[in-house]
Design a protein around this motif. Structure first.
Motif, PDB file in Angstrom:
ATOM      1  N   GLY A   1      -5.799 -13.113   6.690  1.00 42.78           N
ATOM      2  CA  GLY A   1      -7.087 -12.866   6.069  1.00 42.78           C
ATOM      3  C   GLY A   1      -7.948 -14.113   5.984  1.00 42.78           C
ATOM      4  N   VAL A   2      -7.309 -15.249   5.684  1.00 44.91           N
ATOM      5  CA  VAL A   2      -8.053 -16.509   5.594  1.00 44.91           C
ATOM      6  C   VAL A   2      -8.317 -17.081   6.983  1.00 44.91           C
ATOM      7  CG1 VAL A   2      -7.933 -18.892   4.755  1.00 44.91           C
ATOM      8  CG2 VAL A   2      -7.209 -17.021   3.278  1.00 44.91           C
ATOM      9  N   TRP A   3      -7.328 -17.041   7.839  1.00 49.28           N
ATOM     10  CA  TRP A   3      -7.446 -17.621   9.187  1.00 49.28           C
ATOM     11  C   TRP A   3      -8.534 -16.923  10.008  1.00 49.28           C
ATOM     12  CZ3 TRP A   3      -3.973 -16.473  13.907  1.00 49.28           C
ATOM     13  CH2 TRP A   3      -4.201 -17.423  14.908  1.00 49.28           C
TER      14      TRP A   3
ATOM     15  N   ASN B   1      -8.207 -27.079   3.888  1.00 50.32           N
ATOM     16  CA  ASN B   1      -7.672 -26.357   5.050  1.00 50.32           C
ATOM     17  C   ASN B   1      -6.984 -25.089   4.545  1.00 50.32           C
ATOM     18  OD1 ASN B   1      -6.391 -25.487   7.413  1.00 50.32           O
ATOM     19  ND2 ASN B   1      -6.087 -27.592   8.136  1.00 50.32           N
ATOM     20  N   LEU B   2      -7.795 -24.089   4.228  1.00 48.88           N
ATOM     21  CA  LEU B   2      -7.279 -22.877   3.591  1.00 48.88           C
ATOM     22  C   LEU B   2      -6.243 -22.129   4.425  1.00 48.88           C
ATOM     23  CD1 LEU B   2     -10.436 -21.415   1.793  1.00 48.88           C
ATOM     24  CD2 LEU B   2      -8.698 -22.999   0.926  1.00 48.88           C
ATOM     25  N   PRO B   3      -6.368 -22.040   5.757  1.00 49.75           N
ATOM     26  CA  PRO B   3      -5.307 -21.360   6.523  1.00 49.75           C
ATOM     27  C   PRO B   3      -3.929 -21.996   6.319  1.00 49.75           C
ATOM     28  CG  PRO B   3      -7.263 -21.567   7.870  1.00 49.75           C
ATOM     29  CD  PRO B   3      -7.527 -22.367   6.633  1.00 49.75           C
ATOM     30  N   TRP B   4      -3.865 -23.332   6.324  1.00 53.49           N
ATOM     31  CA  TRP B   4      -2.590 -23.993   6.074  1.00 53.49           C
ATOM     32  C   TRP B   4      -2.110 -23.767   4.634  1.00 53.49           C
ATOM     33  CZ3 TRP B   4       1.079 -25.548   9.124  1.00 53.49           C
ATOM     34  CH2 TRP B   4       0.775 -25.906  10.429  1.00 53.49           C
ATOM     35  N   LEU B   5      -3.056 -23.712   3.689  1.00 54.57           N
ATOM     36  CA  LEU B   5      -2.701 -23.453   2.286  1.00 54.57           C
ATOM     37  C   LEU B   5      -2.003 -22.106   2.143  1.00 54.57           C
ATOM     38  CD1 LEU B   5      -2.959 -24.443  -0.689  1.00 54.57           C
ATOM     39  CD2 LEU B   5      -5.127 -23.196  -0.792  1.00 54.57           C
TER      40      LEU B   5
END
Length: 475
Positions: free
Chosen positions: A105-107, A175-179
């Motif tokens: 969803g974020v990626w 870096n929200l995808p990594w989070l």
């Protein structure tokens, strides 16, 4: 390895399997609040107004409580019919998939996937959390029951620190995808942990009538040198002829009718009410502190330090719980928490007279964190299970959690609209302090001490105080 150390290691591992998703999902939204605002704006092609953003952000945050509410009622069916271990295994497997959905969803900038993933995770986390509370209540020796139950709160607090820290700008906040990707591996590890541990002795003996497996589970949890027969005899004190039957609607009527069972629900719900303010702190402390004129850096790191202090509090509480008792920790810590939120509220008004008053607000949150960790969080969540008889334990736990979740959803959805309105910081007094004070008075009046006491002895006291000792009632 010392048997006590081994016991705590096992229970901490089981607690991790339930609390990683719970803690991480509760905290990763807090510190990178500005980055998530940018993510939502980008996802909606920068067409969001401030009002639209608040409503969508409310949904992203609070969908958790709606799902948790639904998961509460899966718990009696999964955890009682299939067992605490099987309930944990199903829930952790679903949480692994939910972690992947949230990451996607974020990626891919699809907020609906983030919301769906959080919803699935919240439903299954409710099942896992109730299962782990039951597991930690039913597996250890009576003398170590409080310390074992605190393992859940200690691990939850430790994982809150991880979630808060990873969300800072210096780590993964930008870096929200990594989070979100970080969430996947621990969820996989949680599945493996549950595969390796046995079912609780009490469930095997009383619910399944499997004495051989129960004795093996006792040796696993209590050590090879334990007097198995004496432990079995103590567990059988809780058994009754209905213990192996599935739950039915009749059980709700019995809980509503029997004074001592009804009192357990009220006591459990009252204790949980005092935990409601914690979610305001763990979800929105960064935003509150920025509104108190703290810089983004000061606000985010103050929230992270708050989580660390909360963790320290749980460590202190885990050492005190079986020495001082439940009442001795819960009641004074609850009173101090109310005073902390009162001071936090006052800091907003005093801030208008001088910028230095923002540090009163920070100090109030720090003080709240340590008293919550030390004497509120863990006790409030396990006290209903500690008071209840085996037959109704999971069901009473679900009723208490349902009441708490309904109140929590209502207050959480009301929090930000009231806070940004003319009510302002007085919202904390209305939603947190006043209800907690009423519940604290009731707990001081009615809550029995449970330290080191078997459940059947506690039930006798509750029946005497409820006037139902002479009645024929299920235990």
């Amino acid at each position: 390895m010392n048997s006590t150390v081994r016991l705590l290691a096992v229970f901490c591992a089981v607690a991790f399997s339930s609390n990683w998703q719970y803690a991480y999902s509760s905290t990763f939204l807090n510190t990178p609040v500005l980055q998530f605002k940018e993510y939502l704006n980008t996802s909606f092609a920068s067409s969001l107004t401030e009002e639209s953003y608040i409503h969508i952000w409310d949904i992203v945050q609070n969908i958790w409580f709606i799902g948790f509410f639904l998961g509460i009622w899966l718990s009696p069916f999964l955890n009682d019919r299939l067992g605490r271990k099987t309930g944990l295994l199903i829930a952790n497997s679903a949480n692994f998939n939910a972690a992947i959905v949230q990451f996607l969803g974020v990626w891919l900038f699809i907020p609906v996937l983030l919301i769906i993933g959080r919803f699935i995770a919240s439903v299954m986390t409710a099942v896992a959390f109730q299962a782990v509370i039951l597991y930690l209540q039913e597996s250890p020796p009576t003398s170590k029951r409080g310390t074992a139950s605190y393992c859940s709160e200690v691990i939850f607090a430790a994982m809150c620190i991880v979630g808060m820290m990873l969300g800072t700008d210096e780590l993964l906040g930008n870096n929200l995808p990594w989070l979100l990707a970080v969430n996947i591996l621990p969820c996989a590890i949680s599945i493996v942990i549950i595969i390796l541990v046995p079912e609780t002795p009490k469930f095997l003996l009383i619910r399944k009538n499997d004495r051989k497996s129960a004795e093996a589970a006792i040796r696993f949890h209590h050590g090879k040198d334990v007097d198995v027969e004496s432990v079995v005899e103590e567990l059988l004190h809780e058994a009754d002829e209905d213990s192996q039957e599935a739950h039915s609607f009749k059980d709700f009527l019995v809980i509503a009718k029997e004074p001592h069972l009804r009192k357990i629900v009220i006591l459990g719900a009252s204790a949980m009410q005092i935990t409601v303010s914690f979610w305001g702190a763990i979800y929105n402390s960064t935003q509150f502190l920025m509104d108190l004129n703290c810089s983004n850096v000061l606000a985010t790191w103050s929230s992270t330090i708050m989580a660390s202090i909360y963790f320290i509090g749980t460590l202190i509480g885990s050492q005190l719980i079986d020495r001082l008792g439940r009442r001795t920790l819960l009641l004074p810590c609850s009173l101090v928490s109310i005073l902390c939120w009162t001071a936090f509220t006052c800091s907003f008004y005093l801030q208008k007279t001088g910028d230095g008053w923002k540090y009163l607000g920070i100090a109030a949150l720090f003080c709240f964190a340590i008293v919550y960790g030390c004497g509120i969080g863990a006790i409030a969540w396990f006290i209903s299970a500690e008071l209840a008889p085996q037959r109704y334990r999971s069901l009473i736990q679900s009723v208490c959690y349902t009441i708490n979740t309904i109140v929590l959803v209502a207050m959480t959805f009301a929090l930000l609209p009231m806070y940004i309105s003319s009510v302002g910081s007085a919202t904390f007094l209305i939603l947190y302090c006043a209800p907690s004070l009423v519940c604290l008075v009731y707990l001081a009046w009615q809550l029995p001490e449970t330290k080191g006491r078997p459940t059947h002895e506690i039930l006798t006291q509750l029946k005497m105080s409820s006037g139902s000792l002479a009645r024929v009632s299920p235990e």
